[in-house]
Motif scaffolding. Structure first.
Motif, PDB file in Angstrom:
ATOM      1  N   ARG A   1       0.836  -1.202   0.000  1.00 32.39           N
ATOM      2  CA  ARG A   1       0.000   0.000   0.000  1.00 32.39           C
ATOM      3  C   ARG A   1       0.866   1.245   0.000  1.00 32.39           C
ATOM      4  N   SER A   2       1.937   1.202   0.780  1.00 33.56           N
ATOM      5  CA  SER A   2       2.830   2.358   0.853  1.00 33.56           C
ATOM      6  C   SER A   2       3.548   2.583  -0.471  1.00 33.56           C
ATOM      7  N   TRP A   3       4.014   1.517  -1.100  1.00 33.11           N
ATOM      8  CA  TRP A   3       4.733   1.653  -2.368  1.00 33.11           C
ATOM      9  C   TRP A   3       3.819   2.164  -3.465  1.00 33.11           C
ATOM     10  N   LEU A   4       2.544   1.792  -3.388  1.00 27.26           N
ATOM     11  CA  LEU A   4       1.591   2.214  -4.413  1.00 27.26           C
ATOM     12  C   LEU A   4       1.067   3.623  -4.190  1.00 27.26           C
ATOM     13  N   ASP A   5       1.084   4.069  -2.946  1.00 30.81           N
ATOM     14  CA  ASP A   5       0.339   5.281  -2.608  1.00 30.81           C
ATOM     15  C   ASP A   5       1.219   6.388  -2.038  1.00 30.81           C
ATOM     16  N   GLY A   6       2.474   6.421  -2.433  1.00 30.39           N
ATOM     17  CA  GLY A   6       3.289   7.588  -2.114  1.00 30.39           C
ATOM     18  C   GLY A   6       3.977   7.594  -0.781  1.00 30.39           C
ATOM     19  N   GLY A   7       4.301   6.412  -0.230  1.00 28.88           N
ATOM     20  CA  GLY A   7       5.104   6.385   0.984  1.00 28.88           C
ATOM     21  C   GLY A   7       6.529   6.814   0.701  1.00 28.88           C
ATOM     22  N   VAL A   8       7.351   6.858   1.734  1.00 32.33           N
ATOM     23  CA  VAL A   8       8.717   7.345   1.549  1.00 32.33           C
ATOM     24  C   VAL A   8       9.525   6.420   0.631  1.00 32.33           C
ATOM     25  N   GLU A   9       9.093   5.144   0.492  1.00 25.63           N
ATOM     26  CA  GLU A   9       9.784   4.217  -0.400  1.00 25.63           C
ATOM     27  C   GLU A   9       8.924   3.878  -1.619  1.00 25.63           C
ATOM     28  N   ALA A  10       8.049   4.801  -2.004  1.00 27.49           N
ATOM     29  CA  ALA A  10       7.137   4.534  -3.126  1.00 27.49           C
ATOM     30  C   ALA A  10       7.921   4.272  -4.404  1.00 27.49           C
ATOM     31  N   ARG A  11       7.304   3.519  -5.281  1.00 28.29           N
ATOM     32  CA  ARG A  11       7.982   3.201  -6.533  1.00 28.29           C
ATOM     33  C   ARG A  11       8.232   4.497  -7.308  1.00 28.29           C
ATOM     34  N   PRO A  12       9.389   4.581  -8.019  1.00 33.39           N
ATOM     35  CA  PRO A  12       9.743   5.809  -8.730  1.00 33.39           C
ATOM     36  C   PRO A  12       8.836   6.075  -9.919  1.00 33.39           C
ATOM     37  N   ALA A  13       8.965   7.250 -10.501  1.00 38.58           N
ATOM     38  CA  ALA A  13       8.051   7.689 -11.555  1.00 38.58           C
ATOM     39  C   ALA A  13       8.145   6.836 -12.811  1.00 38.58           C
ATOM     40  N   ASN A  14       9.288   6.208 -13.060  1.00 43.43           N
ATOM     41  CA  ASN A  14       9.444   5.398 -14.271  1.00 43.43           C
ATOM     42  C   ASN A  14       9.061   3.936 -14.054  1.00 43.43           C
TER      43      ASN A  14
END
Length: 274
Positions: free
Chosen positions: A157-170
């Motif tokens: 959920r964090s990676w998908l929704d803008g947590g500090v370790e969210a996936r990068p823009a690319n």
């Protein structure tokens, strides 16, 4: 002293062999696809996928997924995807085929498959991909959590929704699952009986993080036969539709996978390779 130096040299050489090898740097521009193993990636030289025209009975899903993958390949705004539903109806095949199609059209895109047991290492993968001038679809197939695993859904959920370790823009995530509420592997019915709705809401909260959530349903008889007709025409095989229906009855299901198994049987009978 000379013998002692020789002994120390042999000991040092033996220790060096026992030490784990240093992972090689990955050339993220050098292959169409990769398999992420938790701390390193293995390049895959060819994406094995059927032609998009052969994926039948899922026309709406195909249109939506290919359009979204094409946007990602161009660096335009695109969604994370959850493909859920019936087994054998082409969820993972559609993702692979869409990436191959986007690459053939010149898109700067690679597929990175991640095993479910390597999910905790995704921040390390994201850190590597963030600095690459290429777009990536990170693919997790057949996702389901071990019973009692609360950490992995929270991280996703964090990676998908803008947590500090969210996936990068690319980078975008694509996940396949048998159910929209990505449930524990064993039995969701063993969730806390005092407030079972909380467990369902928590799982749906993860599903809702995906910009695209597409359901795949069991094929009806006509869809099943249409899938078979496409394969039979592609590979020059004679199709007995009555036998094909009997094959599906013996298997207890109608799906793209069952259709492919029947096509494999037909090809084998006449000595053809697929």
């Amino acid at each position: 002293m000379e013998n002692q130096a020789e002994l120390f040299g042999r000991i040092a050489a033996a220790l060096e062999k026992l030490a784990p090898a240093t992972p090689h740097a990955v050339d993220w521009q050098g292959a169409p696809a990769f398999v992420w193993a938790g701390d390193s990636a293995r390049p895959v030289e060819c994406i094995e996928a059927p032609a998009l025209d052969l994926l039948r009975g899922i026309d709406r899903q195909k249109q939506v997924v290919t359009a979204n993958v094409a946007r990602l390949a161009k660096g335009a705004a695109s969604h994370d995807m959850l493909l859920w539903g019936a087994r054998g109806m082409g969820k993972s095949a559609l993702l692979r085929a869409s990436v191959a199609d986007a690459q053939a059209a010149g898109g700067k895109l690679a597929l990175v498959q991640v095993a479910t047991d390597s999910i905790p290492s995704l921040p390390g993968l994201f850190a590597q991909l963030a600095g690459i001038e290429r777009n990536f679809l990170v693919f997790i197939d057949d996702l389901g959590f071990a019973e009692g695993d609360d950490a992995t859904p929270r991280h996703l959920r964090s990676w998908l929704d803008g947590g500090v370790e969210a996936r990068p823009a690319n980078v975008r995530l694509a996940v396949t699952s048998n159910r929209r509420a990505i449930l524990a592997r064993q039995a969701s019915e063993q969730d806390d009986p005092i407030n079972p709705r909380d467990a369902v809401d928590d799982n749906l909260a993860l599903a809702d993080r995906f910009g695209l959530s597409l359901g795949f349903h069991n094929a009806n008889q006509e869809d099943y036969l249409e899938i078979l007709r496409g394969y039979a025409a592609e590979y020059g095989l004679d199709l007995d539709e009555g036998e094909a229906l009997e094959w599906s009855k013996r298997r207890g299901a109608r799906s793209g996978r069952i259709a492919w198994h029947f096509i494999t049987e037909l090809a084998g009978r006449v000595g053809k390779q697929l």
